[in-house]
Design an enzyme around this catalytic site. Structure first.
Site, mmCIF file in Angstrom:
data_model
loop_
_atom_site.group_PDB
_atom_site.id
_atom_site.type_symbol
_atom_site.label_atom_id
_atom_site.label_comp_id
_atom_site.label_asym_id
_atom_site.label_seq_id
_atom_site.Cartn_x
_atom_site.Cartn_y
_atom_site.Cartn_z
ATOM 1 N N LYS A 159 1.242 10.135 9.855
ATOM 2 C CA LYS A 159 1.196 8.687 9.663
ATOM 3 C C LYS A 159 0.039 7.983 10.360
ATOM 4 O O LYS A 159 -0.156 6.783 10.180
ATOM 5 C CB LYS A 159 2.520 8.060 10.109
ATOM 6 C CG LYS A 159 3.705 8.487 9.256
ATOM 7 C CD LYS A 159 4.988 7.775 9.658
ATOM 8 C CE LYS A 159 4.936 6.299 9.357
ATOM 9 N NZ LYS A 159 6.239 5.638 9.625
ATOM 10 N N TYR A 182 3.209 -6.425 3.676
ATOM 11 C CA TYR A 182 4.182 -5.333 3.578
ATOM 12 C C TYR A 182 5.601 -5.886 3.692
ATOM 13 O O TYR A 182 6.468 -5.589 2.863
ATOM 14 C CB TYR A 182 3.935 -4.295 4.674
ATOM 15 C CG TYR A 182 5.111 -3.367 4.880
ATOM 16 C CD1 TYR A 182 5.390 -2.362 3.960
ATOM 17 C CD2 TYR A 182 5.966 -3.515 5.976
ATOM 18 C CE1 TYR A 182 6.489 -1.523 4.128
ATOM 19 C CE2 TYR A 182 7.059 -2.680 6.155
ATOM 20 C CZ TYR A 182 7.315 -1.693 5.228
ATOM 21 O OH TYR A 182 8.407 -0.871 5.389
#
Length: 313
Positions: free
Chosen positions: A183, A139
């Site tokens: 999330k 990421y």
């Protein structure tokens, strides 16, 4: 019209809210609502239209016109630092971002995008320069690589005496605050500790957390920074944090203070995070302040107190 990709996500929806607060609601939100729970972030917001991410990408790549666009806030990405499918991450966070960037450059549309403090990796110097970057996970690498791509475009434009339209990247540090309930494991420490306390448990931190310090930044302040740069038309890559590193225990103590009870417990540090976990982050705000951005950032004590009051009504 302003387009906000990832507009149903945490930061994107807070940007939409900030635009609404300024009286602006001609907004196209782009997102993927496969996780239908994210719709809750949009219920109280005023927008003109919604478009699925895949349909939006298809139209962008086809060069379709969306009419007059004042700006694009590109917050859409896979933000899971624990995701190791590199092909998936690079497609979502790198290739898609490049397509959208060139769409904006060709039409001279301001492009403000989400980078990340994950680009820095294991360092104690958080300055927006290549020498301090070294992502610990794919990421972070996807964000680092896109920042470098933008830098190459700027260098090429300078070499040819050209001026590009506004491109502004924000290296978000540890963002917390409202509209993050969807999330899951990637929600903030404050969110998880609050859930633990509401379930009747004590707040739990990883072993060694007393040594871990992060730059925890309130999402409302992040949205304010985004709008400041749009209003002032300033390009560049900027850290978006408070400039203060505070221990995880400070977050736990703020949550405990709100609830008026509890004490911190420790749990073993997860094996899968070893070697891929930033133990320290602290935004250097020199460049942000030099650009003229005067947004004031809340401390953990103040920001978490405001957050707890909102989600525990």
């Amino acid at each position: 019209m302003i387009i906000v990709t990832g507009g149903a996500g945490m930061i994107g929806s807070n940007i939409v809210k900030s635009l609404n607060d300024k009286g602006f609601n001609d907004i196209l939100v782009v997102d993927n609502l496969k996780d239908g729970k994210k719709f809750k972030n949009l219920v109280d917001l005023d927008i003109t239209d919604y478009m699925d991410k895949e349909d939006f990408i298809t139209q962008i790549m086809a060069g379709d016109d969306f009419g007059p666009i004042e700006a694009i806030f590109h917050e859409g990405a896979c933000s899971a630092t624990t995701e190791w499918d590199g092909k998936y991450i690079m497609m979502n966070n790198y290739e898609y971002s490049k397509e959208l960037l060139h769409f904006c450059i060709e039409r001279e549309i301001p492009f403000l995008y989400a980078s990340s403090a994950a680009t820095y990796g294991e360092t104690d110097t958080f300055i927006e320069e290549r020498e301090y970057e070294g992502a610990l996970n794919v990421y972070g690498y996807s964000k680092q690589q896109f920042d470098n791509y933008v830098r190459r475009l700027w260098a090429d434009a300078e070499e040819h005496n050209e001026t590009l339209s506004q491109i502004t990247g924000f290296r978000y540090f540890n963002v917390y605050g409202p509209r993050e309930q969807h999330k899951g494991s990637m929600a903030s420490v404050a969110f998880h500790l609050n859930n633990q306390m509401n379930a009747g448990d004590n707040p739990k931190l990883f072993e060694g957390s007393d040594e871990f310090k992060r730059d925890f930044v309130y999402v409302g302040d992040v949205a304010a920074v985004n709008l400041w740069f749009l209003e002032n038309g300033v390009s560049g890559i900027y850290n978006c944090g408070t400039g203060r590193a505070e221990p995880f225990r400070a977050v736990a103590e703020a949550v405990i203070k709100h609830h008026g009870k509890g004490e911190v417990e420790t749990i073993p540090f997860p094996e899968h995070l070893k070697g891929a976990y930033q133990e320290f982050t602290q935004a250097d705000l020199t460049k942000l302040r030099a650009a003229g951005c005067d947004v004031e950032f809340k401390s953990v004590a103040d920001g978490v107190a405001e957050y707890m009051a909102m989600i525990n009504k």
